[in-house]
Design an enzyme around this catalytic site. Structure first.
Site, PDB file in Angstrom:
ATOM      1  N   PHE A 151      -8.310  -5.167  -2.498  1.00  0.00           N
ATOM      2  CA  PHE A 151      -7.028  -5.031  -1.796  1.00  0.00           C
ATOM      3  C   PHE A 151      -6.159  -6.281  -1.919  1.00  0.00           C
ATOM      4  O   PHE A 151      -4.937  -6.187  -1.786  1.00  0.00           O
ATOM      5  CB  PHE A 151      -7.253  -4.826  -0.286  1.00  0.00           C
ATOM      6  N   TYR A 182       6.965  -6.410  -7.368  1.00  0.00           N
ATOM      7  CA  TYR A 182       5.754  -5.916  -6.690  1.00  0.00           C
ATOM      8  C   TYR A 182       5.195  -4.698  -7.429  1.00  0.00           C
ATOM      9  O   TYR A 182       4.022  -4.647  -7.803  1.00  0.00           O
ATOM     10  CB  TYR A 182       6.071  -5.560  -5.223  1.00  0.00           C
TER      11      TYR A 182
HETATM   12  N1  UFG Z   1      13.298   1.777   7.227  1.00  0.00           N
HETATM   13  C1  UFG Z   1      14.400   1.693   8.050  1.00  0.00           C
HETATM   14  N2  UFG Z   1      14.501   0.609   8.866  1.00  0.00           N
HETATM   15  C2  UFG Z   1      13.553  -0.382   8.912  1.00  0.00           C
HETATM   16  C3  UFG Z   1      12.431  -0.280   8.066  1.00  0.00           C
HETATM   17  C4  UFG Z   1      12.339   0.821   7.235  1.00  0.00           C
HETATM   18  O1  UFG Z   1      15.272   2.555   8.044  1.00  0.00           O
HETATM   19  O2  UFG Z   1      13.727  -1.352   9.688  1.00  0.00           O
HETATM   20  C5  UFG Z   1      13.179   2.937   6.328  1.00  0.00           C
HETATM   21  C6  UFG Z   1      13.188   2.544   4.859  1.00  0.00           C
HETATM   22  O3  UFG Z   1      14.506   2.479   4.374  1.00  0.00           O
HETATM   23  C7  UFG Z   1      12.370   3.672   4.255  1.00  0.00           C
HETATM   24  C8  UFG Z   1      11.389   4.069   5.361  1.00  0.00           C
HETATM   25  O4  UFG Z   1      11.944   3.541   6.559  1.00  0.00           O
HETATM   26  O5  UFG Z   1      13.192   4.773   3.999  1.00  0.00           O
HETATM   27  C9  UFG Z   1      10.010   3.471   5.172  1.00  0.00           C
HETATM   28  O6  UFG Z   1      10.140   2.074   4.948  1.00  0.00           O
HETATM   29  P1  UFG Z   1       8.905   1.075   4.936  1.00  0.00           P
HETATM   30  O7  UFG Z   1       9.456  -0.298   4.750  1.00  0.00           O
HETATM   31  O8  UFG Z   1       8.020   1.342   6.107  1.00  0.00           O
HETATM   32  O9  UFG Z   1       8.081   1.531   3.643  1.00  0.00           O
HETATM   33  P2  UFG Z   1       8.594   1.663   2.135  1.00  0.00           P
HETATM   34  O10 UFG Z   1       8.691   3.131   1.852  1.00  0.00           O
HETATM   35  O11 UFG Z   1       9.751   0.837   1.830  1.00  0.00           O
HETATM   36  O12 UFG Z   1       7.373   0.956   1.395  1.00  0.00           O
HETATM   37  C10 UFG Z   1       6.238   1.622   1.021  1.00  0.00           C
HETATM   38  C11 UFG Z   1       5.080   0.639   0.938  1.00  0.00           C
HETATM   39  C12 UFG Z   1       5.299  -0.340  -0.192  1.00  0.00           C
HETATM   40  C13 UFG Z   1       5.626   0.407  -1.466  1.00  0.00           C
HETATM   41  C14 UFG Z   1       6.801   1.312  -1.262  1.00  0.00           C
HETATM   42  C15 UFG Z   1       7.106   2.118  -2.491  1.00  0.00           C
HETATM   43  O13 UFG Z   1       4.939  -0.059   2.143  1.00  0.00           O
HETATM   44  O14 UFG Z   1       4.137  -1.086  -0.377  1.00  0.00           O
HETATM   45  O15 UFG Z   1       6.516   2.229  -0.211  1.00  0.00           O
HETATM   46  O16 UFG Z   1       8.466   2.407  -2.527  1.00  0.00           O
HETATM   47  F1  UFG Z   1       5.925  -0.458  -2.443  1.00  0.00           F
END
Ligand code: UFG
Length: 328
Positions: free
Chosen positions: A73, A141
């Site tokens: 991991f 990443y």
């Molecule tokens: N979001 C918000 N506000 C916030 C945080 C997130 O609206 O404060 C939204 C993001 O725009 C997204 C969704 O919530 O649409 C999920 O966001 P996260 O940051 O929780 O997760 P991500 O989808 O961005 O990230 C995940 C994994 C990463 C991976 C990525 C692939 O955590 O490791 O998917 O796109 F790289």
């Protein structure tokens, strides 16, 4: 019973996997440099504080422990940070992995489960995503994970290293009774941020409500961390029984919008989520949903949690235990 070395066992998904591996009767040793993980998350077994760049140190640990396999991991995971510090991400995620594979080769350990990501697909042309979609990362990443998957292909061919790469969608929630949960610092993930907004009253920003989805907010496939940990256990057990090198998507196959997550959190907690709508976040694909049929069919994976409200409830239990919530 197998002897398993877990790198990054003090992190979110790693610690949950250690916890469940031990409940399945496996003997676990954790390697973590604690640069991002927390020592209090190491869910038993023995522990070596070590950075993956220390090939000699890893080799000694691997030889002494006579491990059957490794679950890897240890990596940096913040997409945004990777765009600011690409060298750091390639050094740690790719360089660290090469150091680990070198130590494994020297110590004669030839089974590996690798922590990959949906970010290898970038912004896919359609969903659900199957494993044969092309690599098209849009961040250092994501690229670092593509590189390691490619390296694993060559090591399968020329070193006999058998590996399973698990491409995670959005890991979240907490395993009840484990005491473990999401504790990234800084936290960037939606569900813990939503729950903390409820606790603190400080609004969360919804990153864009003008996407082409039914309510305008991004769709993701939220997978419970316990179900994800179980996929690792199935994968290492399959490798130990002689399964070939392979790659699997890990998601529930259900997409939920940001607003649906907010509504589910409100339903579970009985409180309003304070939020404001802001700009889109750079690099966010509008829709990411997994097709995980391969994982179900080949490894016999059966997720316990499919409803976002059930997942949010486990995360809320963890948040409440971690820090009592003042009355509304
Ligand atoms: N979001 C918000 N506000 C916030 C945080 C997130 O609206 O404060 C939204 C993001 O725009 C997204 C969704 O919530 O649409 C999920 O966001 P996260 O940051 O929780 O997760 P991500 O989808 O961005 O990230 C995940 C994994 C990463 C991976 C990525 C692939 O955590 O490791 O998917 O796109 F790289």
């Amino acid at each position: 019973m197998a002897r398993i070395l877990v790198t990054g066992g003090a992190g979110y998904i790693g610690s949950n996997t250690v916890y469940l591996l031990r409940r399945h009767g496996h003997e676990v040793t954790v390697v973590d440099d604690l640069s991002r993980g927390h020592e209090h998350n190491i869910a038993g077994g023995s522990f070596h504080r070590l950075n993956l760049a220390d090939t000699g140190g890893l080799e000694r640990v691997l030889r002494e422990g006579r491990f059957d396999g490794v679950i890897h991991f240890a990596a940096y995971i913040a997409v945004g940070e990777s765009t600011q510090k690409p060298e750091l991400y390639f050094a740690n995620n790719v360089g660290g992995s090469i150091s680990l594979f070198t130590a494994m080769q020297r110590a004669g350990v030839s089974k590996l489960v690798f922590s990959s990501t949906a970010a290898v697909y970038g912004t896919p042309e359609r969903v659900p995503i199957t494993e044969d979609f092309p690599f098209a990362p849009v961040s250092p990443y994501g690229e670092s994970k593509v590189m390691v998957e490619r390296i694993l292909g060559w090591l399968d061919l020329y070193r006999g290293l058998r590996s399973v790469s698990l491409r995670y969608f959005n890991a979240c929630g907490a395993v009840p009774g484990s005491g473990l949960g999401e504790e990234h610092d800084p936290e960037t993930h939606l569900i813990p941020l939503v729950l903390r907004a409820i606790k603190t009253g400080k609004p969360i920003t919804v990153f864009g409500d003008d996407y082409e989805t039914h309510d305008g907010t991004c769709i993701r496939d939220y997978i419970h961390v316990g179900d994800l940990a179980e996929a690792h256990i199935l994968a290492i057990e399959a490798l130990l029984k002689g399964a070939p090198t392979d790659q699997f998507n890990c998601g529930t196959g259900r997409g939920r919008t940001v607003m649906e997550v907010i509504r589910a959190a409100e339903e579970v907690t009985g409180r309003k989520v304070p939020y404001v709508v802001g700009e889109r976040r750079a690099g966010d694909p509008p829709v990411l949903v997994a097709n995980s049929d391969k994982l179900r069919q080949r490894l016999g994976w059966k997720p316990q949690y499919c409803e976002i409200s059930e997942i949010a409830a486990t995360a809320w239990e963890f948040e409440r235990a971690r820090e009592p919530v003042p009355a509304a």
